[in-house]
Design a protein around this motif. Structure first.
Motif, PDB file in Angstrom:
ATOM      1  N   LYS A  56       0.884  -6.019  -0.489  1.00 44.13           N
ATOM      2  CA  LYS A  56      -0.142  -5.693   0.505  1.00 44.13           C
ATOM      3  C   LYS A  56      -0.081  -6.648   1.687  1.00 44.13           C
ATOM      4  CE  LYS A  56      -5.119  -4.818   0.884  1.00 44.13           C
ATOM      5  NZ  LYS A  56      -6.420  -4.806   0.131  1.00 44.13           N
ATOM      6  N   GLN A  57       0.156  -7.929   1.418  1.00 48.83           N
ATOM      7  CA  GLN A  57       0.242  -8.925   2.487  1.00 48.83           C
ATOM      8  C   GLN A  57       1.451  -8.683   3.377  1.00 48.83           C
ATOM      9  OE1 GLN A  57      -1.954 -11.372   3.371  1.00 48.83           O
ATOM     10  NE2 GLN A  57      -0.569 -11.655   5.126  1.00 48.83           N
ATOM     11  N   ALA A  58       2.561  -8.329   2.778  1.00 46.69           N
ATOM     12  CA  ALA A  58       3.771  -8.045   3.565  1.00 46.69           C
ATOM     13  C   ALA A  58       3.550  -6.843   4.482  1.00 46.69           C
ATOM     14  CB  ALA A  58       4.950  -7.797   2.639  1.00 46.69           C
ATOM     15  N   GLY A  59       2.891  -5.817   3.941  1.00 46.87           N
ATOM     16  CA  GLY A  59       2.605  -4.638   4.759  1.00 46.87           C
ATOM     17  C   GLY A  59       1.610  -4.937   5.873  1.00 46.87           C
ATOM     18  N   ARG A  60       0.659  -5.800   5.582  1.00 38.36           N
ATOM     19  CA  ARG A  60      -0.349  -6.144   6.585  1.00 38.36           C
ATOM     20  C   ARG A  60       0.282  -6.849   7.779  1.00 38.36           C
ATOM     21  NH1 ARG A  60      -3.359  -9.371   3.647  1.00 38.36           N
ATOM     22  NH2 ARG A  60      -4.550  -7.664   2.713  1.00 38.36           N
ATOM     23  N   ASP A  61       1.285  -7.663   7.538  1.00 38.10           N
ATOM     24  CA  ASP A  61       1.948  -8.384   8.627  1.00 38.10           C
ATOM     25  C   ASP A  61       2.611  -7.418   9.624  1.00 38.10           C
ATOM     26  OD1 ASP A  61       1.205 -10.833   7.632  1.00 38.10           O
ATOM     27  OD2 ASP A  61       3.070 -11.124   6.506  1.00 38.10           O
ATOM     28  N   TYR A  62       3.023  -6.269   9.130  1.00 37.23           N
ATOM     29  CA  TYR A  62       3.697  -5.284   9.996  1.00 37.23           C
ATOM     30  C   TYR A  62       2.799  -4.083  10.315  1.00 37.23           C
ATOM     31  CZ  TYR A  62       8.031  -7.823   9.342  1.00 37.23           C
ATOM     32  OH  TYR A  62       9.006  -8.812   9.350  1.00 37.23           O
ATOM     33  N   ARG A  63       1.514  -4.237  10.076  1.00 38.39           N
ATOM     34  CA  ARG A  63       0.537  -3.187  10.375  1.00 38.39           C
ATOM     35  C   ARG A  63       0.881  -1.882   9.664  1.00 38.39           C
ATOM     36  NH1 ARG A  63      -0.768  -7.500  12.205  1.00 38.39           N
ATOM     37  NH2 ARG A  63      -1.671  -7.922  14.257  1.00 38.39           N
ATOM     38  N   VAL A  64       1.329  -1.999   8.422  1.00 32.72           N
ATOM     39  CA  VAL A  64       1.719  -0.815   7.643  1.00 32.72           C
ATOM     40  C   VAL A  64       0.513  -0.263   6.904  1.00 32.72           C
ATOM     41  CG1 VAL A  64       3.130   0.025   5.719  1.00 32.72           C
ATOM     42  CG2 VAL A  64       4.103  -1.553   7.391  1.00 32.72           C
ATOM     43  N   TYR A  65       0.339   1.033   7.031  1.00 28.26           N
ATOM     44  CA  TYR A  65      -0.713   1.721   6.286  1.00 28.26           C
ATOM     45  C   TYR A  65      -0.131   2.296   5.008  1.00 28.26           C
ATOM     46  CZ  TYR A  65      -3.725   5.599   4.870  1.00 28.26           C
ATOM     47  OH  TYR A  65      -4.499   6.471   4.138  1.00 28.26           O
ATOM     48  N   ALA A  66      -0.821   2.109   3.862  1.00 28.85           N
ATOM     49  CA  ALA A  66      -0.382   2.668   2.586  1.00 28.85           C
ATOM     50  C   ALA A  66      -1.608   2.953   1.726  1.00 28.85           C
ATOM     51  CB  ALA A  66       0.559   1.712   1.865  1.00 28.85           C
ATOM     52  N   SER A  67      -1.625   4.183   1.170  1.00 29.61           N
ATOM     53  CA  SER A  67      -2.760   4.590   0.343  1.00 29.61           C
ATOM     54  C   SER A  67      -2.268   5.541  -0.740  1.00 29.61           C
ATOM     55  CB  SER A  67      -3.827   5.276   1.201  1.00 29.61           C
ATOM     56  OG  SER A  67      -4.898   5.734   0.407  1.00 29.61           O
ATOM     57  N   ALA A  68      -2.497   5.173  -1.995  1.00 28.73           N
ATOM     58  CA  ALA A  68      -2.066   6.006  -3.118  1.00 28.73           C
ATOM     59  C   ALA A  68      -3.019   7.182  -3.300  1.00 28.73           C
ATOM     60  CB  ALA A  68      -2.008   5.175  -4.396  1.00 28.73           C
ATOM     61  N   GLY A  69      -2.442   8.362  -3.534  1.00 26.41           N
ATOM     62  CA  GLY A  69      -3.240   9.558  -3.750  1.00 26.41           C
ATOM     63  C   GLY A  69      -3.695   9.678  -5.194  1.00 26.41           C
TER      64      GLY A  69
END
Length: 279
Positions: free
Chosen positions: A211-224
């Motif tokens: 989650k931290q790695a994705g936050r650094d690159y402004r990545v959105y991710a949400s499990a369905g």
């Protein structure tokens, strides 16, 4: 009897007179035509004699010499070249200034500036510092993605292979960071990355690390939601990131961009790269 003969004789005389009359008419016509031609020729000669003295007073047309033409051409080329040269210098200065401003903005925005810490597909701990000094193509996805992730990783692989053919360019390192750490452990990532470029490194970790790695690159991710088999889809940002040797996010490529366009863009970025941080 004599009367008849007299009429016949009269007709014969008339017949003899006709050709003579015609000949006389033709002669008169010819003489008159000849007189007309002679008169016309006399008038023409007289006119030419009157015009001839005037021709000396008519100025001859003047044309520029070859030397003057060459001189004018050289002056024009020098003047045009000076304008083009000045424009090109101003344009390059402006582009360089824009590039520097953009790099400074990237530093301030801190997109991708964080130092992630994840496990690669061999189980080795990797941080962002391990990739400093190299150009990086980074993609966030998950191994259970049915079509989009494989397509984007195939595109990323083609880009890296295309750039590898150009010996004047530095080596580009492809990275794949999962957004589904619950299912994408080290073993799963190791099996998955084999289907793509041999240099592709798969990175995973705990839910918080990912989650931290994705936050650094402004990545959105949400499990369905999960289905009856426990399977689910992860909705996430579909972007390939370009990271420069300073570790800064430099550009991004969405699904619309093909491998040829991305390769050309990276070439331009490498060519115009300016190192920001001293060694």
């Amino acid at each position: 009897m004599s009367h008849v003969e007299l009429k016949f004789t009269s007709r014969s005389k008339d017949r003899r007179l006709v050709p003579q009359v015609i000949l006389r008419m033709l002669r008169l016509s010819c003489l008159r035509g000849l007189d007309w031609h002679v008169t016309s020729w006399t008038i023409l000669q007289s006119t030419m004699r009157e015009i001839s003295p005037l021709s000396h007073h008519i100025p001859k047309a003047t044309f520029p010499s070859c030397r003057s033409l060459k001189k004018s051409l050289v002056v024009t080329l020098l003047f045009g070249g000076g304008i083009i040269g000045t424009w090109w210098y101003v344009y390059q200065e402006k582009q360089q200034k824009i590039q520097m401003q953009r790099m400074e903005q990237l530093r301030k925005v801190a997109v991708g500036q964080g130092d992630f810490s994840l496990l690669d597909h061999t189980g080795q701990r990797r941080t962002k510092r391990d990739f400093l000094g190299r150009w990086v193509l980074l993609y966030f996805g998950f191994t259970h993605c049915p079509d989009i992730c494989p397509d984007e990783l195939d595109k990323l692989t083609n880009v890296v292979r295309t750039l590898d053919k150009d010996t004047s360019l530095p080596t580009v390192q492809p990275l794949f960071i999962t957004v589904d750490p619950e299912r994408d452990d080290v073993a799963t990532m190791a099996k998955y990355v084999k289907d793509f470029h041999p240099r592709l490194i798969g990175l995973t970790g705990t839910a918080e690390e990912v989650k931290q790695a994705g936050r650094d690159y402004r990545v959105y991710a949400s499990a369905g939601p999960k289905d009856e088999d426990g399977d689910y889809i992860v909705d996430h940002t579909i972007i390939i990131y370009l990271v420069n040797p300073d570790g800064l996010f430099l550009d991004y490529y969405n699904r619309i961009k093909n491998d040829v366009q991305i390769s050309e863009s990276i070439r331009n970025h490498v060519k115009n790269y300016v190192k920001l941080f001293p060694d």
